[in-house]
Design a protein around this motif. Structure first.
Motif, PDB file in Angstrom:
ATOM      1  N   SER A  41       0.850  -1.195   0.000  1.00 42.08           N
ATOM      2  CA  SER A  41       0.000   0.000   0.000  1.00 42.08           C
ATOM      3  C   SER A  41       0.883   1.241   0.000  1.00 42.08           C
ATOM      4  O   SER A  41       2.054   1.196   0.352  1.00 42.08           O
ATOM      5  CB  SER A  41      -0.935   0.013   1.215  1.00 42.08           C
ATOM      6  N   SER A  45      -3.397   4.235  -2.521  1.00 37.34           N
ATOM      7  CA  SER A  45      -4.029   3.037  -3.084  1.00 37.34           C
ATOM      8  C   SER A  45      -3.534   1.787  -2.378  1.00 37.34           C
ATOM      9  O   SER A  45      -2.465   1.784  -1.759  1.00 37.34           O
ATOM     10  CB  SER A  45      -3.732   2.941  -4.582  1.00 37.34           C
ATOM     11  N   SER A  57      -5.005  -2.454  -8.346  1.00 39.40           N
ATOM     12  CA  SER A  57      -4.879  -1.219  -7.548  1.00 39.40           C
ATOM     13  C   SER A  57      -6.264  -0.751  -7.142  1.00 39.40           C
ATOM     14  O   SER A  57      -7.132  -0.533  -8.018  1.00 39.40           O
ATOM     15  CB  SER A  57      -4.165  -0.115  -8.348  1.00 39.40           C
ATOM     16  N   SER A  59      -8.533   2.117  -5.345  1.00 36.65           N
ATOM     17  CA  SER A  59      -8.547   3.514  -4.899  1.00 36.65           C
ATOM     18  C   SER A  59      -9.446   3.659  -3.683  1.00 36.65           C
ATOM     19  O   SER A  59     -10.144   2.725  -3.282  1.00 36.65           O
ATOM     20  CB  SER A  59      -9.037   4.432  -6.027  1.00 36.65           C
ATOM     21  N   ARG A  60      -9.471   4.877  -3.137  1.00 38.84           N
ATOM     22  CA  ARG A  60     -10.259   5.118  -1.931  1.00 38.84           C
ATOM     23  C   ARG A  60     -11.754   5.018  -2.204  1.00 38.84           C
ATOM     24  O   ARG A  60     -12.538   4.706  -1.307  1.00 38.84           O
ATOM     25  CB  ARG A  60      -9.918   6.504  -1.357  1.00 38.84           C
ATOM     26  N   GLU A 323      -3.469   2.519   4.971  1.00 42.08           N
ATOM     27  CA  GLU A 323      -3.637   3.620   4.027  1.00 42.08           C
ATOM     28  C   GLU A 323      -4.849   4.416   4.449  1.00 42.08           C
ATOM     29  O   GLU A 323      -5.777   3.888   5.065  1.00 42.08           O
ATOM     30  CB  GLU A 323      -3.804   3.087   2.610  1.00 42.08           C
TER      31      GLU A 323
END
Length: 827
Positions: A41, A45, A57, A59-60, A323
């Motif tokens: 991480s 991502s 990958s 994403s948030r 993350e």
């Protein structure tokens, strides 16, 4: 070895499944069907690699993107935290040397996938072995690859480019490499190398890579990690029995955590350990059912504060990632659970409920809570201890709130509880931090005096000037009121509160000599002011010493009475007090006043007039009350010498009044004479019936004022005594100088029944004779003047006749000699 079992357990993290937001929320699951082999991480991502060579990958916003990185599988991933660089290790062909690829995630190739900037074989040469671990330095200049055969490949230079990179192989170890990590210490870069049996540190900044063996036991794969700067970037190595921390040159602390470790991570000061326990009881987990032995335990340790922040069971954890401020636990069923740390205030409230205030304080400090937040914890802790009756402990906590908590909150508690000792400790701390006001100083000193703790009191007041944490004047007032005069005087002296020092010495201690000595050390203006204020008291109790000090103030004052130093400027001690202003101090001490005034006129001839006036009055009083004739004569001479000094001209009337009040005849007459008041001299003698003196005054000053004889005649004329002799004397002077008409003399003497005709007989005869002589002389002069007038008239007539004869003769001459008419006229 189960020391961690003594650590308290809390639920400082909230666990919830990752769900997709939408019309209907559903639990999130990673896409694809292949098993996830590796995770990492960073840079916003979560990055996953599966056994089919795909890198995913997330994403948030839970949007997945993927690209095919290898043909077979991805074995290792490393995402840099400060750069959008991803390093991967994987296989394109079975049995072929694994490949290392460097991906720039901010750039895309023609297919829209991240740009691969570098590819190289992981193993130098053709020696068959497997990659066991991978690490990259954040400065992009170092990359280390560990292998199962114990070898380590070190890439130096720019890891994103082939031509700027150099490959080195570290000395081979006997055991498989299970962990790698870089640590930067100034300009030195160290590489930790962990095997199953030992831990070593290589200095890769130095040629030949010097090595230090740190320990002779290691760990399994995924069981080591690097701390953050809060723990000095130490290396964590988790064995089955203990967890060890290492610096590049030595081993650090050790923690006894039992259990078979499978995964180790470091997150925001927490140590995360995934372990497998043989037996797990129902109470070991938070809100869960009894778990089987196949379950894995995720434990989050706060090793600084020594407690367990979270513990829970999971099924087959693949890895734990951090993350976006949270922890993400990935399990083999492709589900992700989120562990979100509770906010600091919530954690503190949980500790408060369990009365774990010490732990709350340590937690707040490790979370860098501000001073206001810490003060609130200390207040809670103090309140708790106060309720329990531990007043000593409570006051220590309240002391730590100083500057944030209102002092009255604490003071009120301990005043009500009659805990003077505790209140004293708090007030002392308040003063040390220079946050005390006048009321606090008053209260503290009252505490000292009630406790009769002289040692503490002296310690408090006998601080250096730079350490004074209280209002000095307030302290002096309180000490004086409590009867601690010695301490009050000490403070006043030390901090130059002259008024208070003298007030206490004179009004309370009655040490007049010490007060005088103190005043004599003050600068001129302060010494003068205090002598004006306390002079009457001092002259009453120490007359001689006070008089001497006043003499010095008015002449040549020097603080402390020290002699002038060599080359000292003359102007430094030019100030001199006005001696006249100190006269009132000697109201009841005439002897000292006389001494003072006589000294002043000797050393300062130009002393104020009031000095001379007062001294004159004192000498006159002494003269008036002196019974001994010899001493009285001497005093009379002293008075006259003072009057004749010539310093009473400006205030003649005052000196005259003083002499008249004390009936000092010589002084009165002298002043009359100096003021040219001859008539007053005459009247003075007349009032005292000094006939001879009256005549003497007329004789001395008659030329300046002729009316004195007339006044003398009138004076004697009004006397019924036989004053024929004095009247005759006056009449002779009047007659000699013709000062009065005879008629007026007769009228004046007519009022005296004793003044018969015989008294003025000679005067009248003499006057008549003088008048006859004057008449005869006048007649003689008239006759003389008539004769002279007649003679002058005859001469005039003679002159007139001669002029007429001369004119006739001239006319005849002109006719005979025929002189022209005009010339005749001229003639």
């Amino acid at each position: 070895m189960a020391a961690f079992l003594q650590w308290r357990r809390f639920v400082f993290f909230d666990k919830e499944p990752l769900v997709e937001r939408g019309e209907a929320e559903r639990e999130f699951r990673c896409p694809g069907d292949s098993a996830i082999s590796v995770c990492t991480s960073g840079r916003g991502s979560l990055v996953l690699g599966d056994i089919e060579g795909t890198i995913w990958s997330l994403s948030r916003t839970l949007q997945f993107s993927s690209f095919q990185a290898y043909k077979l599988r991805v074995t290792h991933l490393y995402q840099l935290k400060q750069h959008s660089i991803l390093v991967s290790v994987g296989e394109d062909e079975l049995g072929i040397n694994p490949l290392v690829k460097v991906w720039n995630l901010e750039k895309r190739d023609s297919s829209g996938n991240p740009l691969c900037t570098r590819i190289f074989s992981a193993i130098p040469g053709n020696k068959p072995t497997e990659v066991s671990c991978l690490t990259v330095h954040e400065n992009l200049n170092y990359m280390a690859i560990g292998f199962t055969d114990g070898s380590v490949v070190l890439k130096k230079g720019d890891i994103t480019r082939d031509r700027h990179s150099k490959t080195d192989v570290l000395p081979e170890a006997t055991y498989p490499i299970t962990g790698l990590g870089f640590q930067q210490s100034g300009k030195q870069t160290h590489l930790f190398v962990v095997t199953t049996e030992n831990v070593k540190s290589f200095n890769v900044s130095v040629k030949d890579f010097p090595v230090i063996e740190l320990d002779n036991h290691g760990c399994s794969l995924h069981c080591c990690a690097l701390c953050d700067p809060s723990q000095d970037n130490q290396l964590i190595v988790a064995g089955d029995d203990c967890v060890y921390l290492y610096q590049p040159d030595e081993r650090g602390p050790c923690f006894a955590f039992d259990g078979q470790k499978q995964i180790v991570h470091w997150y925001r000061g927490y140590l995360l350990i995934v372990s497998k326990e043989k037996k797990i009881s129902k109470t070991d987990f938070v809100g869960g059912n009894e778990q089987s032995c196949e379950k894995q335990i995720l434990t989050i340790y706060d090793i600084e504060n020594k407690f367990i922040a979270y513990m829970a069971a999971f099924d087959d954890i693949v890895d734990v990632m951090s993350e976006w401020g949270s922890l993400y636990v990935l399990t083999s069923n492709r589900k992700i659970s989120i562990l979100q740390e509770k906010d600091t205030q919530t954690k503190l409230e949980m500790l408060f409920k369990k009365n774990l205030f010490v732990m709350a304080i340590n937690l707040a400090k490790s979370h860098h809570l501000d001073n206001d937040g810490l003060a609130e914890i200390f207040r809670h802790y103090g309140d708790h201890l106060y309720v329990k009756g531990d007043h000593d402990g409570a006051i220590q906590q309240y002391i730590r709130t100083i500057g944030k908590l209102e002092p009255s909150y604490v003071i009120r508690k301990f005043l009500d509880a009659q805990r003077i000792h505790n209140l004293t400790a708090y007030l002392q701390a308040l003063h040390r931090q220079t946050l005390a006001n006048e009321d606090h100083t008053t209260l503290l000193l009252n505490c000292y005096t009630k406790l009769k703790d002289s040692s503490k009191l002296e310690e408090f007041i006998k601080t250096s000037d730079s350490e004074v944490h209280f209002d000095v004047e307030t302290a002096i007032k309180v000490l004086r009121q409590a009867g601690y005069y010695r301490h009050a005087v000490y403070l006043a002296d030390k901090h130059c509160h002259h008024e208070w020092y003298l007030k206490i010495q004179l009004e309370d201690i009655k040490n007049y000599q010490e007060a005088l000595y103190y005043i004599a050390k003050l600068p001129f203006d302060q010494a003068e002011r205090n002598m004006m204020k306390y002079g009457k008291t001092l002259i009453h109790h120490a007359p001689d010493e006070t008089t001497e000090l006043l003499k010095a103030l008015c002449t040549d004052y020097r603080p402390g009475g020290d002699p002038p130093a060599e080359r000292e400027p003359v102007s430094r001690y030019k100030d001199k007090a006005n001696s006249e202003q100190f006269i009132s101090i000697f109201a009841n001490n005439p002897r000292e006043l006389k001494n003072f005034l006589e000294h002043m006129i000797q050393v300062q001839v130009n002393s104020p007039q009031g000095v001379y006036d007062t001294l004159l009055e004192l000498r006159l009083q002494d003269w008036a009350h002196e019974g001994d004739s010899q001493a009285k004569k001497q005093l009379q001479e002293d008075v006259m010498s003072l009057l004749k000094s010539g310093l009473f001209k400006a205030v003649f009337d005052k000196a005259l009044v003083l002499c008249q009040m004390h009936n000092f005849k010589d002084g009165v007459l002298y002043l009359y004479e100096q003021g040219r008041l001859y008539q007053q001299i005459m009247h003075y003698h007349m009032q005292n019936d000094e006939y001879a003196k009256v005549i003497e005054t007329c004789e001395r000053y008659g030329e300046q004022e002729a009316c004195l004889w007339e006044q003398a005649l009138g004076y004697f004329a009004r006397k019924e005594e036989d004053c024929k002799e004095y009247i005759g004397n006056v009449l002779r002077h009047i007659d000699r100088n013709n000062l009065m008409p005879p008629l007026l003399v007769v009228q004046t003497l007519a009022h005296n029944s004793t003044a018969t005709l015989s008294v003025i007989k000679d005067y009248l005869i003499n006057k008549l004779q003088q008048e006859s002589d004057h008449i005869a002389e006048d007649e003689r002069k008239i006759k003389q003047y008539r004769e002279e007038t007649k003679k002058i008239q005859e001469e005039i007539e003679e002159l007139k006749s001669r002029r007429q004869e001369g004119t006739a003769l001239m006319i005849v001459s002109c006719v005979v000699f025929q002189v022209p008419h005009k010339e005749f006229i001229l003639l």
